[in-house]
Write a protein that holds these residues in place. Structure first.
Motif, short mmCIF file in Angstrom:
data_model
loop_
_atom_site.label_atom_id
_atom_site.label_comp_id
_atom_site.label_asym_id
_atom_site.label_seq_id
_atom_site.Cartn_x
_atom_site.Cartn_y
_atom_site.Cartn_z
N VAL A 69 15.89 -19.48 -35.68
CA VAL A 69 15.03 -18.66 -36.47
C VAL A 69 15.30 -19.12 -38.00
CG1 VAL A 69 14.97 -16.35 -37.61
CG2 VAL A 69 15.16 -16.86 -34.89
N ASP A 70 16.51 -19.77 -38.33
CA ASP A 70 16.73 -20.33 -39.56
C ASP A 70 15.73 -21.08 -39.86
OD1 ASP A 70 18.67 -20.24 -41.83
OD2 ASP A 70 20.04 -21.43 -40.68
N SER A 71 14.85 -20.93 -41.18
CA SER A 71 13.68 -21.54 -41.34
C SER A 71 13.95 -23.16 -41.32
CB SER A 71 13.27 -21.12 -42.84
OG SER A 71 14.15 -21.60 -43.85
N GLU A 72 14.92 -23.64 -41.87
CA GLU A 72 15.00 -25.23 -41.69
C GLU A 72 14.98 -25.62 -40.10
OE1 GLU A 72 16.75 -23.38 -43.18
OE2 GLU A 72 16.26 -23.71 -45.48
N HIS A 73 15.73 -25.00 -39.45
CA HIS A 73 16.02 -25.37 -37.85
C HIS A 73 14.68 -24.80 -37.32
CE1 HIS A 73 19.64 -25.05 -40.07
NE2 HIS A 73 20.07 -25.88 -39.29
N SER A 74 14.10 -24.02 -37.41
CA SER A 74 12.72 -23.72 -36.86
C SER A 74 11.74 -24.81 -37.28
CB SER A 74 12.21 -22.39 -37.42
OG SER A 74 10.88 -22.26 -37.07
N ALA A 75 11.89 -25.10 -38.53
CA ALA A 75 10.82 -26.41 -38.99
C ALA A 75 11.24 -27.52 -38.01
CB ALA A 75 10.88 -26.67 -40.54
#
Ligand SMILES: NC(=O)c1ccc[n+]([C@@H]2O[C@H](COP(=O)([O-])OP(=O)(O)OC[C@H]3O[C@@H](n4cnc5c(N)ncnc54)[C@H](OP(=O)(O)O)[C@@H]3O)[C@@H](O)[C@H]2O)c1
Length: 401
Positions: A150-156
């Motif tokens: 869910v962390d935006s970078e890891h989701s990306a």
């Protein structure tokens, strides 16, 4: 199909955004049954959420807040519970999808309890994976569940990989806003107050992650998170400062092609993604108007200005308990900074010295069981606590002299 859902840390920034999205999904005809909602001490907010969502159980960690929770829910028929063990018990109740959004290592036991049920874990609580990544991923795999970042970078990165193994990638590129002090000198940063550190330029977040972000420790934790989640050495994880935060991260493939994920800077984007994965849900996100934004800029981070990035890489190189120790020392130092017991620049100094002290005494050995991870965590809290007291004494003396 009705999905059974638990939100751990439901009263926080990620938790409340998650309930927003669940409300939207429900309004769109999806079935959502809330199994458990949990909080630390905010009984008023938890009770309000419980009255709206009618969970199987509402749990408050602080036992001294249980009476307030019970009285706010009196006559509702909603089960309540209190204490750390009750949070873990609620997390382990059968569910299909669990949002792990408690802040800090306090999220680790509940996240593991949820993972053991085979539920899909939507993981916001990065400290869990930093402290015990291989253990947590092992439990998810053994239980036959999934973990969606869910962390935006890891989701990306997860979205950019599109199901491919990260072994097909030459590099994972984590973007960073650079935080509110991106253009400040070390001397200017020495006087940063907690109020300045918690005001992030693009996101409204909890206090701890805001301070992490301001000292780029957040990016350091994310390097470790990416290394574990995507089984990638730190030498193939790059950080790129991108103040507009439109590109949330990207993957450079072995064939030289780079794939990025773009979107407005809003945590609800990655939460929607984790909720709808492997499908995509319609969500009224503000449109991404690149013409209005005009230009996207990038530059390499200044690792001398922000030593936390180097500390994270070093702890991955040391391996074993080093990431857990780094994370614990950071939790202690951030809490001391928020309490005005130490200065902003002392946070990274305390983390660095904790790693050095524990390394010298051979206390960063490999972690094979959960209790070993907690032992390293507790020991690092103790070492960092002494260093914090030392830093305070030094400052008081310097002022007095
Ligand atoms: N906010 C973001 O934009 C963002 C982005 C990416 C990742 N994350 C990660 O997501 C996690 C949550 O961040 P956040 O910003 O939502 O934090 P937050 O606003 O501080 O919320 C934390 C939540 O955890 C609960 N909590 C705190 N200490 C607890 C404890 N000891 N035991 C049980 N529950 C506890 C809080 O309850 P009370 O309300 O009662 O205190 C609250 O519900 C963090 O690991 C953070 O690094 C956040």
């Amino acid at each position: 199909m009705t999905r059974r859902v638990t939100v751990l840390g439901s009263t926080g920034s990620v938790g409340t955004s998650t309930l927003d999205i669940l409300g939207h999904a429900q309004a769109g005809g999806e079935g959502v049954e809330i199994i458990a909602l949990t909080a630390n001490d905010n009984a008023a907010a938890l009770a309000e959420q419980a009255l709206k969502w009618r969970p199987g159980v509402a749990v408050i960690r602080r036992e001294d807040r249980h009476e307030e929770l019970k009285s706010r829910l009196a006559g509702s028929g909603i089960e309540t519970a209190a204490g750390e063990a009750a949070v873990v018990e609620a997390a382990g109740r059968p569910a299909d999808w669990v949002m792990s959004a408690i802040v800090g290592v306090a999220g680790l036991r509940p996240t593991l309890a949820a993972a053991r049920t085979g539920a899909t874990i939507a993981l916001a609580n990065k400290e869990s994976i930093v402290c015990a990544g291989p253990l947590l991923l092992g439990v998810v795999k053994a239980a036959g569940g999934d973990l969606v970042p869910v962390d935006s970078e890891h989701s990306a990165i997860f979205q950019s990989l599109g199901g491919l193994s990260a072994r097909k990638a030459a590099k994972l590129v984590l973007t960073s806003s650079g935080g509110p002090f991106r253009t400040w000198t070390r001397q200017q940063m020495s006087g940063v107050t907690p109020e300045q550190a918690v005001s992030h330029p693009n996101f409204s977040m909890g206090a701890k992650i805001s301070v992490d972000s301001a000292q780029m420790m957040n990016k350091g934790l994310e390097i470790i998170e990416a290394a574990y989640l995507f089984d990638t050495p730190e030498t193939r994880i790059e950080v790129l400062v991108h103040p507009q935060q439109i590109i949330h991260s990207m993957v450079e493939m072995l064939d030289g092609s780079s794939i990025a994920q773009l979107g407005p800077p809003d945590m609800r984007g990655p939460i929607v993604c984790a909720w709808s994965w492997p499908e995509r849900l319609s969500w009224p996100a503000p449109p991404l108007d690149l013409a209005a934004i005009g230009s996207l800029t990038f530059h390499a981070p200044n690792t001398e200005q922000f030593p936390a990035l180097g500390l994270a890489r070093e702890s991955l190189r040391i391996g074993g308990g080093a990431p857990a120790a780094m994370n614990a020392a950071n939790e202690a130092a951030v809490a001391a900074f928020l309490d005005r017991r130490i200065g902003f620049l002392e946070i990274a100094a305390i983390v660095s010295e904790t790693l050095e002290t524990m390394g010298r005494s051979g206390e960063l050995k490999s972690i094979e069981a959960l209790e070993a991870a907690f032992a390293v965590h507790e020991r690092a809290l103790e070492v960092a606590g002494h260093l914090i007291e030392g830093a305070r004494a030094g400052r008081v003396k310097a002022k007095g002299g």
